[in-house]
Design a protein around this motif. Structure first.
Motif, PDB file in Angstrom:
ATOM      1  N   ASN A 138      65.283  75.892  57.238  1.00  0.00           N
ATOM      2  CA  ASN A 138      64.951  76.158  55.842  1.00  0.00           C
ATOM      3  C   ASN A 138      65.798  77.279  55.240  1.00  0.00           C
ATOM      4  OD1 ASN A 138      63.090  75.795  53.506  1.00  0.00           O
ATOM      5  ND2 ASN A 138      62.397  77.845  54.039  1.00  0.00           N
ATOM      6  N   ASP A 139      66.086  78.314  56.034  1.00  0.00           N
ATOM      7  CA  ASP A 139      66.828  79.463  55.506  1.00  0.00           C
ATOM      8  C   ASP A 139      68.320  79.182  55.335  1.00  0.00           C
ATOM      9  OD1 ASP A 139      67.606  79.420  58.146  1.00  0.00           O
ATOM     10  OD2 ASP A 139      66.763  81.389  58.657  1.00  0.00           O
ATOM     11  N   ILE A 178      56.884  71.502  62.662  1.00  0.00           N
ATOM     12  CA  ILE A 178      57.546  71.854  61.400  1.00  0.00           C
ATOM     13  C   ILE A 178      57.958  73.320  61.430  1.00  0.00           C
ATOM     14  CG2 ILE A 178      57.164  72.236  58.930  1.00  0.00           C
ATOM     15  CD1 ILE A 178      55.469  69.673  58.936  1.00  0.00           C
ATOM     16  N   SER A 179      57.054  74.169  61.918  1.00  0.00           N
ATOM     17  CA  SER A 179      57.343  75.597  62.002  1.00  0.00           C
ATOM     18  C   SER A 179      58.550  75.864  62.892  1.00  0.00           C
ATOM     19  CB  SER A 179      56.122  76.348  62.531  1.00  0.00           C
ATOM     20  OG  SER A 179      56.412  77.713  62.733  1.00  0.00           O
ATOM     21  N   GLU A 180      58.584  75.234  64.064  1.00  0.00           N
ATOM     22  CA  GLU A 180      59.651  75.503  65.022  1.00  0.00           C
ATOM     23  C   GLU A 180      60.979  74.876  64.618  1.00  0.00           C
ATOM     24  OE1 GLU A 180      58.580  74.813  69.088  1.00  0.00           O
ATOM     25  OE2 GLU A 180      56.573  75.673  68.835  1.00  0.00           O
ATOM     26  N   VAL A 181      60.928  73.698  64.017  1.00  0.00           N
ATOM     27  CA  VAL A 181      62.170  73.009  63.643  1.00  0.00           C
ATOM     28  C   VAL A 181      62.783  73.597  62.374  1.00  0.00           C
ATOM     29  CG1 VAL A 181      63.125  70.816  62.805  1.00  0.00           C
ATOM     30  CG2 VAL A 181      61.618  70.839  64.798  1.00  0.00           C
ATOM     31  N   THR A 182      61.946  73.883  61.364  1.00  0.00           N
ATOM     32  CA  THR A 182      62.482  74.297  60.057  1.00  0.00           C
ATOM     33  C   THR A 182      62.411  75.792  59.798  1.00  0.00           C
ATOM     34  OG1 THR A 182      60.379  74.113  58.840  1.00  0.00           O
ATOM     35  CG2 THR A 182      61.686  72.086  59.130  1.00  0.00           C
ATOM     36  N   GLY A 183      61.461  76.484  60.417  1.00  0.00           N
ATOM     37  CA  GLY A 183      61.281  77.902  60.160  1.00  0.00           C
ATOM     38  C   GLY A 183      60.536  78.201  58.874  1.00  0.00           C
ATOM     39  N   ILE A 184      59.951  77.180  58.239  1.00  0.00           N
ATOM     40  CA  ILE A 184      59.139  77.414  57.043  1.00  0.00           C
ATOM     41  C   ILE A 184      57.944  78.287  57.423  1.00  0.00           C
ATOM     42  CG2 ILE A 184      57.709  76.314  55.267  1.00  0.00           C
ATOM     43  CD1 ILE A 184      59.556  73.864  55.499  1.00  0.00           C
ATOM     44  N   VAL A 203      47.206  67.008  63.433  1.00  0.00           N
ATOM     45  CA  VAL A 203      47.796  67.874  62.410  1.00  0.00           C
ATOM     46  C   VAL A 203      48.328  69.170  63.014  1.00  0.00           C
ATOM     47  CG1 VAL A 203      46.479  66.902  60.500  1.00  0.00           C
ATOM     48  CG2 VAL A 203      45.478  68.752  61.852  1.00  0.00           C
ATOM     49  N   GLU A 204      47.744  69.609  64.132  1.00  0.00           N
ATOM     50  CA  GLU A 204      48.231  70.828  64.788  1.00  0.00           C
ATOM     51  C   GLU A 204      49.665  70.637  65.277  1.00  0.00           C
ATOM     52  OE1 GLU A 204      45.421  69.048  65.529  1.00  0.00           O
ATOM     53  OE2 GLU A 204      44.036  70.328  66.676  1.00  0.00           O
ATOM     54  N   LEU A 205      49.950  69.478  65.865  1.00  0.00           N
ATOM     55  CA  LEU A 205      51.305  69.200  66.321  1.00  0.00           C
ATOM     56  C   LEU A 205      52.267  69.183  65.142  1.00  0.00           C
ATOM     57  CD1 LEU A 205      53.373  68.372  68.479  1.00  0.00           C
ATOM     58  CD2 LEU A 205      52.638  65.986  68.157  1.00  0.00           C
ATOM     59  N   GLY A 206      51.848  68.557  64.043  1.00  0.00           N
ATOM     60  CA  GLY A 206      52.696  68.527  62.859  1.00  0.00           C
ATOM     61  C   GLY A 206      53.028  69.918  62.353  1.00  0.00           C
ATOM     62  N   ARG A 207      52.005  70.756  62.263  1.00  0.00           N
ATOM     63  CA  ARG A 207      52.221  72.133  61.800  1.00  0.00           C
ATOM     64  C   ARG A 207      53.181  72.875  62.718  1.00  0.00           C
ATOM     65  NH1 ARG A 207      47.252  75.563  63.099  1.00  0.00           N
ATOM     66  NH2 ARG A 207      48.120  75.086  65.153  1.00  0.00           N
ATOM     67  N   ASP A 208      52.933  72.785  64.025  1.00  0.00           N
ATOM     68  CA  ASP A 208      53.722  73.574  64.974  1.00  0.00           C
ATOM     69  C   ASP A 208      55.173  73.114  65.038  1.00  0.00           C
ATOM     70  OD1 ASP A 208      51.411  74.966  65.459  1.00  0.00           O
ATOM     71  OD2 ASP A 208      50.982  73.996  67.379  1.00  0.00           O
TER      72      ASP A 208
END
Length: 381
Positions: A91-92, A232-238, A225-230
């Motif tokens: 994301n950054d 997304i966080s690790e792949v994109t850094g959002i 949904v927990e897997l989706g959140r985690d």
């Protein structure tokens, strides 16, 4: 992305044997490493034999049936990003649209509980509460109407030019972005291959957003949904994330945060992870009211009817639940407080005015959505 020579028939045969071994391992319960997952999808994407798609579908189906791991999804995303330079994972590393903070809302699609375009209505509600909202748009893929289909019916448009998006955000607080041909090389390989939710559905639509965002409200057609959140966080850094889904009494699932059925939301806000789960069966009439209509016009009208209304209107209640996920990220308030803020925006007329404001902006720009003819008809509540 590096262009490579066309593989020989021997190399293609080797690819099929390698993928057969990988598929057998997955079917026996083995979890792929990130490196192995990346290699497997790279083999698939780099092979031009039409039969390779059967291996792709079989591999993803086996993993989804067993339950995908974060490492597998991360490996698949690395392969996709290597295949198509337009996929920027972090994301950054993306340009911003000037309007900061900026929040986006979108969904995975591939749901079995077909609802009206809830996130589109939620975008106007959240924007009317003072949040800058980016709404990714596309034509229908797995439902009757996509976002671009319904806004075209409402005399609005989506933009693919960065300056137009910046102007829309500056003047109206909301921008609908046309994401046609966003990742063209990957899309050419992917489109039409999958009818069901699969491992890349957890993150690909979010990663494909080409602009820096401060938060994402993402609906998935899967209960994890927990897997989706985690991931997304690790792949994109959002930094701010809400991933949500809902199931009805028939065990059908939608990529929305709905008041009727069993809803789940996994959040990451201010560094804190939380999981919300609640159930409200709702009446047959309520569930029927939020079902997808038969035409673009029907679904556009459901959006209109959800905005200048009261909280007991099923479409309004549903849109306000979805809007609450964006407001939760933006304000840090709990979801209940955010829902009440959304309801107030609707009942005060703010949300409907915001929709008209965006429509007028589109009219002034004299633009049409990509591939969608702007219809001339009244917006009647």
């Amino acid at each position: 992305m590096t262009e490579t020579r066309k593989p020989t028939q021997t190399e293609i045969s080797d690819t099929f044997r390698s993928l057969g071994t990988t598929l057998n391992e997955v079917q026996q319960g083995q979890i792929l490493t990130e490196k192995s997952a990346c290699f497997a999808l790279s083999q698939i994407l780099g092979c031009d034999d039409p039969m390779i798609d059967h291996e792709w579908v079989a591999l993803f189906s086996a993993i989804q049936t067993r339950g995908a791991s974060k490492d597998e999804i991360k490996g698949f995303m690395r392969a996709a990003a290597s295949f198509d330079d337009n996929i920027v994972l972090r994301n950054d590393q993306k340009p911003n649209l000037g309007a900061q903070p900026l929040y986006a809302i979108c969904g995975s699609g591939k749901d079995t509980w077909k609802t009206f375009n809830i996130s589109t209505a939620a975008s106007f509600i959240a924007a009317s509460c003072g949040v800058k909202v980016l709404k990714p748009g596309s034509s229908s893929v797995s439902s009757v109407s996509g976002n671009l289909d319904v806004i075209g019916q409402l005399k609005m448009c989506a933009f693919d030019d960065e300056n137009d998006l910046k102007e829309a955000l500056e003047k109206t607080g909301i921008a609908v972005a046309s994401f046609h041909n966003l990742v063209p090389r990957y899309a050419e390989r992917y489109d039409g291959r999958f009818a069901s939710f699969h491992p890349l559905s957890y993150v690909m639509p979010v990663a494909a957003i080409p602009y820096k965002i401060d938060g994402i409200s993402y609906g998935i057609a899967d209960s994890n949904v927990e897997l989706g959140r985690d991931v997304i966080s690790e792949v994109t850094g959002i930094k701010k994330i809400v991933v949500a889904s809902s199931k009805n009494s028939r065990n059908q699932i939608t990529d929305e945060f709905c008041p009727f059925g069993t809803r789940r939301a996994a959040t990451l806000v201010d560094g804190h992870k939380k999981l919300f789960e609640a159930s409200e069966k709702g009446t047959f009439e309520q569930r029927q009211a939020i079902q997808h209509g038969d035409t673009h016009e029907d679904n556009a009208q459901k959006i209109v009817e959800s905005l200048p209304s009261k909280r007991d209107n099923p479409t309004t209640k549903t849109a306000c639940y979805a809007a609450a996920t964006i407001l939760h990220e933006a304000t840090g308030k709990n979801l209940r407080e955010c829902y009440l803020d959304a309801v107030n925006a609707v009942e005060s007329g703010q949300a409907y005015k915001k929709m008209l404001e965006y429509r007028d902006f589109c009219k002034d720009k004299k633009r049409e959505s990509v591939g969608i003819k702007t219809e001339e008809h009244e917006l009647a509540p």
